[in-house]
Write a protein that holds these residues in place. Structure first.
Motif, short mmCIF file in Angstrom:
data_model
loop_
_atom_site.label_atom_id
_atom_site.label_comp_id
_atom_site.label_asym_id
_atom_site.label_seq_id
_atom_site.Cartn_x
_atom_site.Cartn_y
_atom_site.Cartn_z
N HIS A 73 0.71 -1.06 0.05
CA HIS A 73 -0.03 0.16 0.02
C HIS A 73 0.97 1.32 -0.03
N VAL A 74 0.09 2.27 -0.42
CA VAL A 74 0.72 3.72 -0.27
C VAL A 74 0.23 4.44 0.88
N GLU A 75 1.18 4.93 1.74
CA GLU A 75 0.46 5.58 2.87
C GLU A 75 0.67 7.28 2.70
N ILE A 76 -0.11 7.79 3.06
CA ILE A 76 -0.15 9.06 3.10
C ILE A 76 0.00 9.64 4.40
N GLU A 77 1.11 10.28 4.84
CA GLU A 77 1.44 10.44 6.22
C GLU A 77 0.76 11.66 6.41
N ASN A 78 1.50 12.66 5.69
CA ASN A 78 0.84 14.08 5.78
C ASN A 78 1.02 14.78 4.49
N ILE A 79 -0.29 15.26 4.05
CA ILE A 79 0.05 15.80 2.78
C ILE A 79 0.95 16.84 2.53
N HIS A 80 1.30 17.62 3.59
CA HIS A 80 2.23 18.90 3.60
C HIS A 80 3.63 18.09 3.48
N ASP A 81 4.05 16.90 3.76
CA ASP A 81 5.35 16.57 3.83
C ASP A 81 5.59 16.00 2.14
N THR A 82 6.42 17.06 1.54
CA THR A 82 6.28 16.88 0.04
C THR A 82 7.44 16.04 -0.40
N ASN A 83 7.27 14.76 -1.01
CA ASN A 83 8.15 14.26 -1.50
C ASN A 83 8.21 14.28 -3.20
N LEU A 84 7.43 15.08 -3.70
CA LEU A 84 7.24 15.18 -5.14
C LEU A 84 6.61 16.43 -5.32
N THR A 85 7.07 17.13 -6.03
CA THR A 85 6.38 18.50 -6.54
C THR A 85 6.74 19.13 -8.01
N CYS A 86 5.63 19.22 -8.68
CA CYS A 86 5.78 19.86 -9.92
C CYS A 86 5.14 21.07 -10.11
N LEU A 87 6.04 22.10 -10.76
CA LEU A 87 5.36 23.33 -10.82
C LEU A 87 5.70 23.89 -12.06
N THR A 102 14.64 8.16 1.70
CA THR A 102 14.65 7.13 2.81
C THR A 102 14.32 5.54 2.34
N LEU A 103 14.53 5.57 1.10
CA LEU A 103 14.11 4.10 0.47
C LEU A 103 15.02 3.27 0.96
N HIS A 104 14.87 1.92 0.87
CA HIS A 104 15.57 0.84 1.35
C HIS A 104 16.86 1.26 0.16
N GLN A 105 18.25 0.94 0.70
CA GLN A 105 19.41 1.44 -0.06
C GLN A 105 19.40 0.54 -1.44
N ASP A 106 19.05 -0.62 -1.46
CA ASP A 106 18.96 -1.63 -2.52
C ASP A 106 17.92 -1.03 -3.71
N THR A 107 16.90 -0.26 -3.34
CA THR A 107 16.00 0.22 -4.12
C THR A 107 16.60 1.00 -5.22
N VAL A 133 16.87 11.51 -5.31
CA VAL A 133 16.62 13.07 -5.02
C VAL A 133 17.10 13.61 -6.10
N GLY A 134 16.14 14.17 -7.02
CA GLY A 134 16.25 14.77 -8.18
C GLY A 134 15.29 15.96 -8.65
N SER A 135 15.56 16.36 -9.95
CA SER A 135 14.58 17.06 -10.41
C SER A 135 14.75 17.08 -11.91
N ARG A 136 13.73 17.56 -12.27
CA ARG A 136 14.12 17.73 -14.11
C ARG A 136 12.87 18.85 -14.63
N SER A 137 13.53 19.30 -15.55
CA SER A 137 12.60 20.66 -15.93
C SER A 137 12.54 20.54 -17.51
N LEU A 138 11.61 21.40 -17.91
CA LEU A 138 11.33 21.25 -19.46
C LEU A 138 10.39 22.48 -19.77
#
Ligand SMILES: *[C@@H]1O[C@H](CO)[C@@H](O)[C@H](O)[C@H]1NC(C)=O
Ligand SMILES: *[C@@H]1O[C@H](CO)[C@@H](O)[C@H](O)[C@H]1NC(C)=O
Ligand SMILES: *[C@@H]1O[C@H](CO)[C@@H](O)[C@H](O)[C@H]1NC(C)=O
Ligand SMILES: *[C@@H]1O[C@H](CO)[C@@H](O)[C@H](O)[C@H]1NC(C)=O
Ligand SMILES: *[C@@H]1O[C@H](CO)[C@@H](O)[C@H](O)[C@H]1NC(C)=O
Ligand SMILES: *[C@@H]1O[C@H](CO)[C@@H](O)[C@H](O)[C@H]1NC(C)=O
Ligand SMILES: *[C@@H]1O[C@H](CO)[C@@H](O)[C@H](O)[C@H]1NC(C)=O
Length: 308
Positions: A73-87, A102-107, A133-138
């Motif tokens: 499952h996907v757990e939503i802990e707190n919607i303001h803890d952002t792991n992904l943002t697109c603007l 914080t993913l398992h290091q082998d992931t 941890v990264g970002s891409r822009s277009l």
């Protein structure tokens, strides 16, 4: 082509089976929080989701496709803890950034970003990444490009889970700061007016909210659906530096990031007083000097006949 159609069908089957489709509450368009993947039982899955533009997948859904099904499952802990943002910035630059450190290091993480242009998805290797941890822009140049599709493939020990989601680009828009700001002192009050922001989609006045900072050390004032504000009491001795910013109100968009602050408009009230002070301090000595010169000249004239 065939591949795409097939994938699309496969995905629909996945979705129809109901087990893998997940409806996230129509919350922040693009802010996922803490994706917590629990790896457990493995199940065969041969579906591929490489072209979702032809698919009917609705915006704000996240489809989960996985070799792992049970206990997953996907757990939503707190919607303001952002792991992904697109603007989507006013310069038409779309920027997505994510952080799953914080993913398992082998992931292994495979990120693919694509844009729907009509029924076709526009993909580019430049928009893929394997960074946790990264970002891409277009740079978007076409208004037909209206949907953003994200694929996040988390793979651990040969088991993978893919999160696919589709977003309306208009929902990701960051506005330009308000234009044509003017500020003036009128009847002892400070009157500020501004122009309505320009937006890709929503242009109803009630879709915008504003913050006004008068440079007076107070917390910015907030308004929506108005293009002027009058501060009734102003301190006659202070100089006001008025700046503003804007965003879409939550009546039109679930979450909107504030624009940049505008350039400051300065209102100097003591301008006139200063002018008076300057003219007095410069003017009086000048007048005195003129009078003195005149007197000297006159005395010289009076003296002449006496010498004769
Ligand atoms: C996810 O990544 C794994 C490892 O590269 C790959 O085998 C699998 O096919 C990918 N899944 C999808 C749906 O692309
Ligand atoms: C995109 O956003 C990330 C995170 O905020 C930032 O580090 C990066 O410089 C941005 N890229 C562009 C091209 O603006
Ligand atoms: C998501 O972000 C939050 C806070 O920024 C962090 O605590 C959490 O570990 C992150 N989740 C992952 C999977 O990296
Ligand atoms: C997209 O595909 C649908 C069905 O496949 C079709 O009805 C529609 O005309 C297509 N739109 C465009 C812009 O190609
Ligand atoms: C991401 O794109 C690359 C090439 O652009 C492709 O090889 C890979 O399979 C894609 N992965 C997913 C999860 O769609
Ligand atoms: C998937 O995960 C399970 C449990 O972690 C592991 O036993 C299995 O080997 C993995 N599957 C593959 C294909 O590696
Ligand atoms: C700002 O003022 C200019 C010139 O007066 C005008 O052309 C423009 O439409 C105004 N912009 C807004 C957002 O009101």
């Amino acid at each position: 082509m065939c591949h795409c159609l097939q994938s699309s069908r496969a995905l629909s089957e996945w979705r129809d089976s109901g087990r893998y489709a997940m409806k996230m509450f129509p919350s922040h368009p693009i802010l996922w929080s803490s994706l917590l993947v629990l790896f457990a039982l493995q199940i065969e899955a041969e579906a591929d989701i490489s072209d979702v533009c032809q698919d009917t997948m609705s915006s704000d859904d996240i489809d989960v496709l996985s070799t792992l099904v049970k206990e997953h499952h996907v757990e939503i802990e707190n919607i303001h803890d952002t792991n992904l943002t697109c603007l989507l910035y006013p310069t038409n630059i779309l920027n997505c950034s994510w952080s799953f450190n914080t993913l398992h290091q082998d992931t292994q993480l495979f990120v693919n970003i694509s844009i729907c242009d009509g029924n076709k998805s526009v993909q580019s290797p430049d928009l893929s990444s394997e960074e946790k941890v990264g970002s891409r822009s277009l740079a978007l140049h076409d208004h037909k490009m209206s949907l953003l599709i994200l694929h996040f493939n988390f793979t651990l020990h040969g088991n993978w889970t893919v999160y696919a989601s589709k977003y309306d680009l208009n929902m990701l828009e960051v506005l330009s700061p308000p234009q044509n700001i003017s500020a003036s002192i009128k009847d002892g009050g400070l009157l500020v007016t501004w122009g309505s922001p320009h937006s890709r989609a929503d242009n109803d006045p009630f879709c915008f909210e504003y913050q006004l900072d008068m440079g007076d050390q107070e917390t910015p004032k907030e308004f929506s659906d108005q293009l002027s504000y009058r501060e009734p009491k102003v301190d006659p001795s202070s100089t006001y530096r008025v700046t503003m910013r804007t965003r879409k109100s939550n009546q039109c968009v679930e979450f909107s990031q504030w624009s940049e602050w505008s350039h400051a408009v300065t209102v100097e009230q003591s301008k006139l007083n200063n002018l008076v002070i300057v003219s007095i301090s410069l003017g009086i000595p000048m007048i005195l000097l003129a009078v003195l010169l005149l007197l000297r000249h006159q005395r010289y004239c009076f003296c002449l006949p006496l010498n004769n």
